[in-house]
Design a protein around this motif. Structure first.
Motif, PDB file in Angstrom:
ATOM      1  N   GLY A 192       2.692  11.074  82.261  1.00 10.83           N
ATOM      2  CA  GLY A 192       2.090  12.155  82.810  1.00 10.83           C
ATOM      3  C   GLY A 192       1.234  12.994  81.847  1.00 10.83           C
ATOM      4  O   GLY A 192       0.299  13.693  82.210  1.00 10.83           O
ATOM      5  N   ILE A 193       1.647  12.940  80.742  1.00  7.04           N
ATOM      6  CA  ILE A 193       0.539  13.439  79.737  1.00  7.04           C
ATOM      7  C   ILE A 193      -0.417  12.484  79.098  1.00  7.04           C
ATOM      8  O   ILE A 193      -0.825  12.909  77.956  1.00  7.04           O
ATOM      9  CB  ILE A 193       1.587  14.099  78.621  1.00  7.04           C
ATOM     10  N   ARG A 194      -0.458  11.303  79.519  1.00  2.47           N
ATOM     11  CA  ARG A 194      -1.675  10.439  79.170  1.00  2.47           C
ATOM     12  C   ARG A 194      -1.223   9.764  77.775  1.00  2.47           C
ATOM     13  O   ARG A 194      -2.304   9.758  76.965  1.00  2.47           O
ATOM     14  CB  ARG A 194      -3.189  10.942  79.510  1.00  2.47           C
ATOM     15  N   ALA A 195      -0.075   9.475  77.719  1.00  5.26           N
ATOM     16  CA  ALA A 195       0.457   8.814  76.269  1.00  5.26           C
ATOM     17  C   ALA A 195       1.065   7.665  76.436  1.00  5.26           C
ATOM     18  O   ALA A 195       1.328   6.979  77.623  1.00  5.26           O
ATOM     19  CB  ALA A 195       1.331   9.775  75.609  1.00  5.26           C
ATOM     20  N   ARG A 196       0.836   6.747  75.428  1.00  6.26           N
ATOM     21  CA  ARG A 196       1.265   5.296  75.665  1.00  6.26           C
ATOM     22  C   ARG A 196       2.828   5.311  75.445  1.00  6.26           C
ATOM     23  O   ARG A 196       3.593   4.755  75.979  1.00  6.26           O
ATOM     24  CB  ARG A 196       0.765   4.286  74.297  1.00  6.26           C
ATOM     25  N   GLU A 197       3.293   6.270  74.591  1.00  5.85           N
ATOM     26  CA  GLU A 197       4.700   6.335  74.506  1.00  5.85           C
ATOM     27  C   GLU A 197       5.092   7.654  73.903  1.00  5.85           C
ATOM     28  O   GLU A 197       4.296   8.616  73.267  1.00  5.85           O
ATOM     29  CB  GLU A 197       5.571   5.419  73.631  1.00  5.85           C
ATOM     30  N   ILE A 198       6.369   8.205  73.886  1.00  5.39           N
ATOM     31  CA  ILE A 198       6.667   9.370  73.257  1.00  5.39           C
ATOM     32  C   ILE A 198       7.687   9.065  72.037  1.00  5.39           C
ATOM     33  O   ILE A 198       8.528   8.232  72.240  1.00  5.39           O
ATOM     34  CB  ILE A 198       7.353  10.367  74.040  1.00  5.39           C
ATOM     35  N   ASN A 215      11.583  11.289  85.706  1.00  4.27           N
ATOM     36  CA  ASN A 215      12.908  10.810  85.755  1.00  4.27           C
ATOM     37  C   ASN A 215      13.139   9.987  84.411  1.00  4.27           C
ATOM     38  O   ASN A 215      14.455   9.927  84.076  1.00  4.27           O
ATOM     39  CB  ASN A 215      13.039  10.011  86.909  1.00  4.27           C
ATOM     40  N   THR A 216      12.160   9.459  83.692  1.00  3.59           N
ATOM     41  CA  THR A 216      12.466   8.625  82.584  1.00  3.59           C
ATOM     42  C   THR A 216      11.345   9.388  81.414  1.00  3.59           C
ATOM     43  O   THR A 216      10.440   9.702  81.810  1.00  3.59           O
ATOM     44  CB  THR A 216      11.941   7.180  82.680  1.00  3.59           C
ATOM     45  N   GLU A 217      11.465   8.819  80.310  1.00  6.00           N
ATOM     46  CA  GLU A 217      10.512   8.980  79.206  1.00  6.00           C
ATOM     47  C   GLU A 217       9.453   8.384  79.453  1.00  6.00           C
ATOM     48  O   GLU A 217       8.157   8.757  79.015  1.00  6.00           O
ATOM     49  CB  GLU A 217      11.148   8.812  77.956  1.00  6.00           C
ATOM     50  N   SER A 218       9.262   7.416  79.972  1.00  8.47           N
ATOM     51  CA  SER A 218       8.079   6.573  80.407  1.00  8.47           C
ATOM     52  C   SER A 218       7.079   7.518  81.472  1.00  8.47           C
ATOM     53  O   SER A 218       6.069   7.355  81.257  1.00  8.47           O
ATOM     54  CB  SER A 218       8.302   5.102  81.004  1.00  8.47           C
ATOM     55  N   SER A 224      -0.945  13.968  69.270  1.00  6.50           N
ATOM     56  CA  SER A 224      -1.312  12.845  70.024  1.00  6.50           C
ATOM     57  C   SER A 224      -2.306  12.085  68.884  1.00  6.50           C
ATOM     58  O   SER A 224      -3.492  12.569  68.565  1.00  6.50           O
ATOM     59  CB  SER A 224      -2.158  13.156  71.204  1.00  6.50           C
ATOM     60  N   VAL A 225      -1.866  10.836  68.570  1.00  2.45           N
ATOM     61  CA  VAL A 225      -2.616   9.847  67.764  1.00  2.45           C
ATOM     62  C   VAL A 225      -2.326   8.588  68.013  1.00  2.45           C
ATOM     63  O   VAL A 225      -1.293   8.348  68.325  1.00  2.45           O
ATOM     64  CB  VAL A 225      -2.469  10.340  66.286  1.00  2.45           C
ATOM     65  N   VAL A 247      11.528  19.788  72.229  1.00  2.85           N
ATOM     66  CA  VAL A 247       9.991  19.886  73.097  1.00  2.85           C
ATOM     67  C   VAL A 247      10.303  18.533  74.023  1.00  2.85           C
ATOM     68  O   VAL A 247      10.097  18.555  75.271  1.00  2.85           O
ATOM     69  CB  VAL A 247       8.777  19.699  72.369  1.00  2.85           C
ATOM     70  N   ASN A 248      10.502  17.498  73.744  1.00  6.48           N
ATOM     71  CA  ASN A 248      10.757  16.219  74.469  1.00  6.48           C
ATOM     72  C   ASN A 248      11.832  16.608  75.531  1.00  6.48           C
ATOM     73  O   ASN A 248      11.701  16.266  76.749  1.00  6.48           O
ATOM     74  CB  ASN A 248      11.087  14.910  73.629  1.00  6.48           C
ATOM     75  N   GLY A 249      13.093  17.000  75.270  1.00  4.94           N
ATOM     76  CA  GLY A 249      14.076  17.348  76.143  1.00  4.94           C
ATOM     77  C   GLY A 249      13.670  18.364  77.266  1.00  4.94           C
ATOM     78  O   GLY A 249      13.874  18.148  78.485  1.00  4.94           O
TER      79      GLY A 249
END
Length: 253
Positions: free
Chosen positions: A155-161, A147-150, A192-193, A130-132
């Motif tokens: 974009g999905i309003r998360a601190r990190e993946i 362009n990056t995981e950051s 998301s947590v 899913v991440n890919g």
């Protein structure tokens, strides 16, 4: 709290979670210990067992340990409560159609994020696939949108993946298929947590302990690492679980 009755909400808010012993066993032939001279294999094995125990507990926190209920080693889901399948007072469930596109998936994640009531900005736990797929999403000109995981996390309003491979096999059957009717199952896409909202604790004397012994009959070193702990989300609506709804073909086909 949605349509939940008030007494149900109070019961869930005051729920108690009893501890359970979680352990990992390992054994090593003495011949191997003697033959391996490049490094201290006993020290390495102890480190590996500690890492595997922590990984097992982390898996139980997110999706459950995956063992059958009949297994003696099963981490019971009322002892360390999986976030993915926790009560909807704590974990909000967002469903997507089985044919959802990658862009549609991202839209659903962003829309679902507004229901999050946890601490700070959550981490998004998902599968490598899913991440890919989200990272490879392109615009109409063939350029990658993230362009990056950051960039994707923002974009999905998360601190990190964080990629969690064991999520790939997390499927819950909603309605079993029969000979005449299709069934329905849901496949976990992500969670998301903020893990600060998940309380994991041990009783006094239940901290991680290591034991070892030597079996004369089998000429083997035997090791046991264990802890006694419990865990659960403690803040309402502090997690969101995203599921893809899939049809199970009827068994008569």
């Amino acid at each position: 709290t949605g349509n939940k009755k008030l007494d149900e909400v109070f019961t869930l808010l005051k729920r108690t979670t009893e501890p359970q012993t979680v352990y990992k066993k390992q054994k090593l032939d003495r011949d191997d210990v003697v033959d391996i001279t490049d490094f201290d294999v006993i020290v390495w094995l102890r480190m590996e067992m500690r890492m595997m125990l922590e990984e097992e507990i982390a898996r139980a926190q997110l999706v459950g340990d995956g063992r059958l209920s009949s297994s003696d080693d099963k981490i019971k889901e009322d002892k360390i409560r999986p976030i993915a399948t926790d009560d909807d007072l704590y974990t909000i469930e967002v469903q997507m159609p089985g044919n959802v596109t990658v862009a549609g998936m991202i839209d659903a994640i962003i829309r679902g994020r507004k229901q999050y009531k946890g601490t700070g900005t959550p981490t998004f736990f998902t599968t490598p696939d899913v991440n890919g797929d989200m990272l490879l999403l392109k615009d109409n000109n063939g350029r990658r949108i993230y362009n990056t995981e950051s960039d994707l996390a923002a974009g999905i309003r998360a601190r990190e993946i964080v990629e969690v491979p064991v999520m790939e096999n997390k499927i819950v059957v909603v309605t079993p298929a029969t000979e005449t009717t299709d069934g329905l199952q849901k496949r976990l896409i992500g969670i998301s947590v903020n893990m600060a909202d998940y309380s994991l604790g041990a009783d006094k004397g239940g901290s991680i302990s290591m034991f070892d012994d030597f079996d004369i009959d089998f000429n083997q070193f035997k090791f046991l690492i264990e802890t006694r702990c419990s865990g659960a989300l403690t803040m309402p609506h502090s997690a969101i679980a995203y599921w893809k709804m899939e049809v199970i073909p009827k068994t008569g086909e």
